[in-house]
Design a protein around this motif. Structure first.
Motif, short mmCIF file in Angstrom:
data_model
loop_
_atom_site.label_atom_id
_atom_site.label_comp_id
_atom_site.label_asym_id
_atom_site.label_seq_id
_atom_site.Cartn_x
_atom_site.Cartn_y
_atom_site.Cartn_z
N GLY A 1 0.81 -1.13 -0.05
CA GLY A 1 -0.23 0.06 0.08
C GLY A 1 0.79 1.32 -0.24
N ARG B 1 -6.57 4.24 -7.25
CA ARG B 1 -6.47 2.75 -6.43
C ARG B 1 -7.62 1.81 -6.17
N ASP B 2 -8.89 2.66 -5.78
CA ASP B 2 -10.11 1.81 -5.60
C ASP B 2 -10.58 0.91 -6.83
N MET C 1 -8.46 -1.84 -7.53
CA MET C 1 -8.59 -2.97 -6.59
C MET C 1 -9.99 -3.52 -6.67
N GLN C 2 -10.84 -2.81 -7.09
CA GLN C 2 -12.38 -3.50 -7.40
C GLN C 2 -12.44 -4.21 -8.67
N GLU D 1 -9.63 -5.88 -9.76
CA GLU D 1 -8.93 -7.02 -9.44
C GLU D 1 -9.82 -7.98 -8.67
N LEU D 2 -10.49 -7.52 -7.63
CA LEU D 2 -11.48 -8.22 -7.06
C LEU D 2 -12.32 -9.06 -7.84
N THR E 1 -16.44 -5.35 -0.51
CA THR E 1 -15.64 -4.63 -1.38
C THR E 1 -14.93 -3.46 -0.74
N LEU F 1 -11.00 -2.44 -0.26
CA LEU F 1 -10.53 -1.07 -0.71
C LEU F 1 -9.54 -0.49 0.36
N ARG G 1 -8.32 -2.01 2.76
CA ARG G 1 -7.11 -3.10 3.11
C ARG G 1 -7.23 -3.54 4.38
N PRO H 1 -8.14 -9.37 -1.27
CA PRO H 1 -9.17 -9.68 -2.19
C PRO H 1 -9.31 -11.06 -2.28
#
Lengths: 327, 327
Positions: free
Chosen positions: A50, A272-273, A276-277, A279-280, B305, B309, B311, B315
């Motif tokens: 992070g 970044r959000d 990440m979303q 990727e999830l 979710t 995000l 952390r 994930p």
């Protein structure tokens, strides 16, 4: 340090934390390959990740991205900071792997322990790189790299997407590299936080700068850098000659400016959000498909596939039956 | 024929079968948008599809793909056959949609009822075009188009993939369009069934032909067209000047030759099976994800979710919880 491929993932991770570069390389290979071990590495790395900042470098083949990346590495190292480079290579069965020609130029930094360089190949499947790249970044991040440069070799949509998902994205063009419409076609305009006209000692550099400027004018302030952050950042255009580091200090300043802007405006967090979303979502899709196949049974799954191939069944009806045990 | 957007999908399909071009365009828009209606159209079309032959045309931006496509359309129409053209456009928020410049050249055929032309945009998401293109082909196929040309505007990985999944794929290069390494980088070498050196009236056409020839030599007979069909097809290299149709007849002969080879060797069937299998996989993934989200509940899905995000959760652990009701 010798390569011991028999080491377990936690052993490798511990060694990597201790600075064992062979272990880092081995972990990245496991990530590239995907599967359970990649997931295991991700779980080990997630709590410590992070803090890294990522900079994407993309542009047409031959525009000098690799030389520019090398020059940027030199600049960052002059400040004493560590850096990692991920080179996103389209893999080709024709050549039997990633094209390594461009990588050779990075040999300048090969003996510098403050620099970690790694090529990531697509291995022919579209989704692979989209998952492997954030996982590789997470690992390097968790291992303490504060700056990660992501250089694309080609300019395919996946590469542009990967580079465009960096915290700051640099788009490299050349004087006379076609007009700016070409950059637009390749989807480069919309991912650019900073434009570089590299090989600026060649004829036409000022025209190219003017073209880019006009496109930025046409797009209007509300368009930049996208609707994410209306009107507050207009991508600067930096002229460089990467081979002798001309303009590279200015480029680094532009990266710093964008980083400050992105951090203060909240753009960085939103990007970044979103990443990440996504990727999830990818992780969820993969696991569900594996599970559905298991529950449906290998034989029935094959029968249904067969029926679709022979056009006895449409793919939507087959899909319904395949996922029926789960739904 | 007037546009009535209120018509139901079966009504549109029936009208399209009767030759209503507005209905065809509307059905293609629904396919592009995805969702239930796209699936409905697919089910209507599937039983009647399977007779169309697809030819992909890809290459670097500016290589003259669009002009060449237009010339091929002219050639096919001279034989009296109908043809459909799907132009795969990278969509760009920057320009507010597909770039239409190249399309203008196709206006030569705009009033010819034997020609149907349509641009397909990516709409920014990677998977969208991969699903929409085979569905669009299936529709045009079911409506009786026996030949479908798939032209890519850019040379992104998705476009190369889409064009490379045609029954016959033409890769267009130019004299002096960088060396063949550039074509290799873009992943073009491995999808080519036929090479075209377009703008062959310019200097360097013969050198480019020689470069390509050498690359084919280097690859060796066992590499062509890939391991699918070892050693039996070496991509011919055709020189064209698309603007005045020079070489276009020869190109069409090469397409016919490849078609015969692919049909007789079983390559065509293997390629079509692989494509259908991939499409089926995509459909399964999408439906599973929608279902998982429904079962998990919108609120819990969002909480998980959120945790990723922020952390607080990695994930992989979040994905496990999200899909838990299904597994």
């Amino acid at each position: 340090v010798t390569s011991r491929p028999g080491r377990s993932t936690p052993e490798l991770y511990e060694a990597a934390q201790g600075g064992d570069r062979t272990a880092v390389a081995r972990l990245l290979s496991l990530i590239e390959r995907g599967g359970d071990e990649a997931r295991h590495i991700g779980r080990l790395a997630a709590p410590s990740a992070g803090a890294a900042y990522t900079v994407g470098i993309t542009g047409a083949p031959g525009s000098g991205k690799s030389t520019l990346t090398s020059a940027l590495v030199g600049r960052v190292r002059a400040n004493g900071a560590d850096v990692a480079v991920l080179a996103i290579d389209p893999s080709s069965p024709f050549t039997g792997g990633a094209i390594l020609g461009d990588r050779v130029r990075m040999q300048d930094h090969a003996t510098d322990v403050g620099v970690f360089i790694r090529s990531m190949a697509t291995r022919g499947h579209l989704g692979g790189l989209a998952l492997a790249t954030p996982e590789a970044i997470r690992l390097l991040d968790a291992l303490g790299r504060r700056l990660i440069l992501i250089e694309t070799v080609g300019v395919g949509q996946v590469e542009v997407e990967v580079a465009g998902k960096a915290d700051t994205t640099i788009v490299v063009v050349n004087p006379g590299w076609g007009d700016s419409v070409q950059a637009n076609k390749a989807g480069l305009m919309e991912v650019a936080d900073i434009f570089v006209v590299n090989k600026a000692d060649r004829a036409g550099a000022d025209e190219t700068r003017r073209d880019l400027d006009q496109m930025l004018d046409l797009a209007g302030p509300a368009e930049w850098p996208t609707h994410e952050s209306p009107g507050s950042w207009r991508p600067p255009i930096v002229l460089t000659v990467a081979t002798d580091a001309t303009g590279v200090a200015e480029l680094w300043t532009a990266v710093d400016d964008h980083r400050r802007h992105a951090t203060e405006s909240g753009l960085l967090e939103r990007r970044r959000d979103a990443r990440m979303q996504e990727e999830l979502g990818e992780i969820v899709s993969r696991r569900l498909r594996q599970h559905a196949r298991l529950l449906c049974g290998e034989e029935r799954w094959r029968e249904l596939t067969e029926a679709v191939l022979e056009r006895r069944l449409d793919p939507w009806s087959a899909a319904e039956e395949m996922i029926a045990p789960l739904t």
